[in-house]
Design a protein around this motif. Structure first.
Motif, PDB file in Angstrom:
ATOM      1  N   LEU A 230       0.856  -1.188   0.000  1.00 26.20           N
ATOM      2  CA  LEU A 230       0.000   0.000   0.000  1.00 26.20           C
ATOM      3  C   LEU A 230       0.890   1.236   0.000  1.00 26.20           C
ATOM      4  O   LEU A 230       1.507   1.581   1.013  1.00 26.20           O
ATOM      5  CB  LEU A 230      -0.917  -0.012   1.228  1.00 26.20           C
ATOM      6  N   GLN A 231       0.990   1.902  -1.148  1.00 29.84           N
ATOM      7  CA  GLN A 231       1.898   3.035  -1.290  1.00 29.84           C
ATOM      8  C   GLN A 231       1.447   3.925  -2.434  1.00 29.84           C
ATOM      9  O   GLN A 231       0.665   3.528  -3.292  1.00 29.84           O
ATOM     10  CB  GLN A 231       3.329   2.546  -1.544  1.00 29.84           C
ATOM     11  N   GLY A 248      -4.426   8.140   2.805  1.00 30.96           N
ATOM     12  CA  GLY A 248      -4.878   8.187   1.414  1.00 30.96           C
ATOM     13  C   GLY A 248      -5.981   7.202   1.117  1.00 30.96           C
ATOM     14  O   GLY A 248      -6.552   7.214   0.014  1.00 30.96           O
ATOM     15  N   LEU A 249      -6.316   6.331   2.087  1.00 28.67           N
ATOM     16  CA  LEU A 249      -7.430   5.402   1.902  1.00 28.67           C
ATOM     17  C   LEU A 249      -8.751   6.160   1.957  1.00 28.67           C
ATOM     18  O   LEU A 249      -8.868   7.181   2.642  1.00 28.67           O
ATOM     19  CB  LEU A 249      -7.401   4.329   2.985  1.00 28.67           C
ATOM     20  N   THR A 254     -15.072   0.762  -1.092  1.00 27.13           N
ATOM     21  CA  THR A 254     -16.133   0.886  -2.088  1.00 27.13           C
ATOM     22  C   THR A 254     -16.947  -0.395  -2.222  1.00 27.13           C
ATOM     23  O   THR A 254     -18.043  -0.373  -2.785  1.00 27.13           O
ATOM     24  CB  THR A 254     -15.540   1.246  -3.455  1.00 27.13           C
ATOM     25  N   THR A 255     -16.449  -1.501  -1.694  1.00 25.82           N
ATOM     26  CA  THR A 255     -17.150  -2.779  -1.812  1.00 25.82           C
ATOM     27  C   THR A 255     -18.047  -3.094  -0.614  1.00 25.82           C
ATOM     28  O   THR A 255     -18.656  -4.154  -0.580  1.00 25.82           O
ATOM     29  CB  THR A 255     -16.126  -3.917  -1.965  1.00 25.82           C
ATOM     30  N   ILE A 256     -18.151  -2.180   0.346  1.00 20.82           N
ATOM     31  CA  ILE A 256     -18.906  -2.512   1.550  1.00 20.82           C
ATOM     32  C   ILE A 256     -20.389  -2.725   1.260  1.00 20.82           C
ATOM     33  O   ILE A 256     -21.066  -3.494   1.951  1.00 20.82           O
ATOM     34  CB  ILE A 256     -18.718  -1.431   2.633  1.00 20.82           C
ATOM     35  N   THR A 283      -6.611   1.654  -4.099  1.00 24.45           N
ATOM     36  CA  THR A 283      -5.728   2.722  -4.555  1.00 24.45           C
ATOM     37  C   THR A 283      -5.817   3.883  -3.573  1.00 24.45           C
ATOM     38  O   THR A 283      -6.854   4.088  -2.922  1.00 24.45           O
ATOM     39  CB  THR A 283      -6.105   3.215  -5.959  1.00 24.45           C
ATOM     40  N   LEU A 284      -4.749   4.634  -3.440  1.00 23.67           N
ATOM     41  CA  LEU A 284      -4.685   5.750  -2.501  1.00 23.67           C
ATOM     42  C   LEU A 284      -4.969   7.058  -3.214  1.00 23.67           C
ATOM     43  O   LEU A 284      -4.467   7.304  -4.309  1.00 23.67           O
ATOM     44  CB  LEU A 284      -3.306   5.807  -1.838  1.00 23.67           C
TER      45      LEU A 284
END
Length: 468
Positions: A230-231, A248-249, A254-256, A283-284
């Protein structure tokens, strides 16, 4: 059938009331674009704030989901409750409640469809009963303030705790259940929502003290190898950036709202497997450590990482490391029978009863429920320098991110310009607020059983009473 409904509307601000003409025109526009399945044009009618909270692809899935209702045939005006417009909408397959808000430019600030049922109008503004004895000038000033806000926001149960040096005060207003006549007392249980994040931050600080990690430890250290690093721009997400909302998260994965999902209990089915599955393609939005962006996902992920680090569940961690040392006897991230027995019934901002929320992998973001008595003990511990948790709480309170040289946040705790630190909370049927100042040895806790920011509306005015 209605998987996205409550999740979508929960994220939104209260809208602004307008005259009837733009409201009617908006309904006609929504009907036309819905029947055309023109999600792109409908999305363009959302405010920028709403678009940031609901990405275009998620909104398109939402409209596709609602398309199963068939053609939108008619719309009958319903009540306007606290600035939210309601219409009884007849589709081919079902009658639905369309609820939406508009800004001054008639852009949508909220949008949801739920099965139609008669809405309960705001109750009459009769004075709520209270345990406030009005014995001191402070009691009377507080009562006057509280009743002004109650007249506007109408919670049915409200608990307030005040610490001012060596003095502690607690107050109850309303009823734990409508019509019960039972004024909330120090044992009445509420969901505290995102105040949970300050407990997660304390658990992080304890892990730092135990040398299990540092603030700069990359989160991938504890994640499965199948999850890519995660970067962004070669800067990795660390545990610190999860705790101070600079990872940045996004606010939520979005899948919840996909797969098994309960709109009345939106976090219940989002388990560790689904969390890790989301992270594999996450993606961040910004380079970690550079931009503040509030993230329930980040705080929830931090709670899961601490479970992995300690080899204990989130509930075990808060009981062993926070509740027992501080003697918080009615605080838990689980809806256990002993808490449920004295829990105030929660309501949404339209006075519809709401079920309790349950959490799995995102427990660290908002799973805890508690009482005013326990939360005052918790606030007192945050002020103290001699408890077993004082050093860890100090670590969590220290600023970790600033803007223009002004502290914004520590680990979980946010900063006010006057030096107080704070956090609020909101779930489907509850709102809460805690703020404190170690220098002046003062703290305020507000717990209510109605969503919609009631606790926020009270906290800052209460701070003025406490400090003057």
């Amino acid at each position: 059938m209605h998987a996205f409904t409550y999740f979508f509307s929960f994220l939104l601000m209260l809208p602004v009331a307008l005259s009837a003409q733009p409201v009617t025109a908006s309904v006609q526009m929504q009907r036309t674009l819905f029947n055309e399945r023109n999600s792109k044009a409908l999305y363009a009618r959302l405010t920028g704030e709403l678009q940031r909270k609901m990405p275009r692809d998620s909104f398109s899935r939402l409209i596709t989901h609602y398309a199963k209702l068939g053609t939108w045939r008619s719309a009958e005006p319903g009540p306007t409750l606290q600035g939210t417009y309601h219409y009884k909408v007849q589709f081919d397959r079902e009658t639905m409640d369309l609820a939406f808000g508009l800004d001054q430019k008639a852009r949508l600030t909220s949008f949801s469809l739920t099965p139609w049922k008669p809405l309960t109008p705001d109750p009459p503004h009769a004075p709520l009963p209270s345990s406030n004895a009005l014995a001191t000038n402070f009691d009377r000033r507080l009562d006057s303030l509280v009743r002004q806000v109650i007249d506007q926001k109408r919670p049915t149960s409200l608990s307030i705790g005040i610490i001012d040096g060596l003095t502690r005060r607690t107050y109850g207003y309303g009823e734990t259940f409508a019509g019960s006549g039972q004024i909330p007392d120090t044992t009445t249980v509420y969901e505290i929502g995102s105040i949970t994040k300050t407990m997660t931050a304390t658990l992080l600080a304890l892990a730092i003290q135990a040398k299990k990690l540092t603030l700069k430890t990359p989160v991938n250290t504890f994640l499965p190898d199948s999850i890519p690093l995660l970067q962004r721009d070669s800067v990795v997400v660390t545990v610190e950036t999860l705790a101070n909302h600079t990872s940045g998260l996004p606010r939520l994965p979005t899948t919840i709202g996909t797969g098994t999902f309960d709109p009345q209990d939106p976090y219940r089915h989002f388990d560790r497997q689904r969390l890790f599955s989301y992270l594999r393609t996450a993606t961040l939005a910004s380079k970690p450590g550079t931009t503040y962006q509030y993230s329930n996902l980040g705080a929830g992920l931090l709670g899961t990482l601490l479970e992995i680090v300690w080899g204990r569940s989130y509930e075990q961690l808060i009981q062993e490391q926070i509740c027992r040392p501080l003697h918080l006897t009615k605080t838990s991230s689980q809806l256990i029978a002993s808490l449920e027995a004295t829990m105030a019934q929660g309501f949404d901002d339209q006075f519809r009863p709401m079920s309790a929320w349950r959490f799995q992998s995102l427990a660290g973001a908002g799973a805890v429920r508690s009482t005013i008595a326990d939360m005052i003990r918790y606030a007192q511990a945050q002020l103290a320098s001699t408890t077993p948790l004082s050093q860890a709480m100090t670590i969590a309170q220290e600023p970790t991110f600033a803007k223009n040289g002004v502290p914004v946040i520590g680990l979980g705790w946010h900063y006010m310009p006057n030096g107080w630190i704070w956090h609020n909370g909101g779930t489907g049927g509850y709102s809460s607020f805690i703020c404190l100042n170690r220098r002046t040895q003062q703290a305020i806790v507000v717990l209510t059983n109605k969503s919609g920011g009631i606790a926020d509306a009270l906290a800052v005015p209460l701070q003025r009473i406490v400090t003057n």
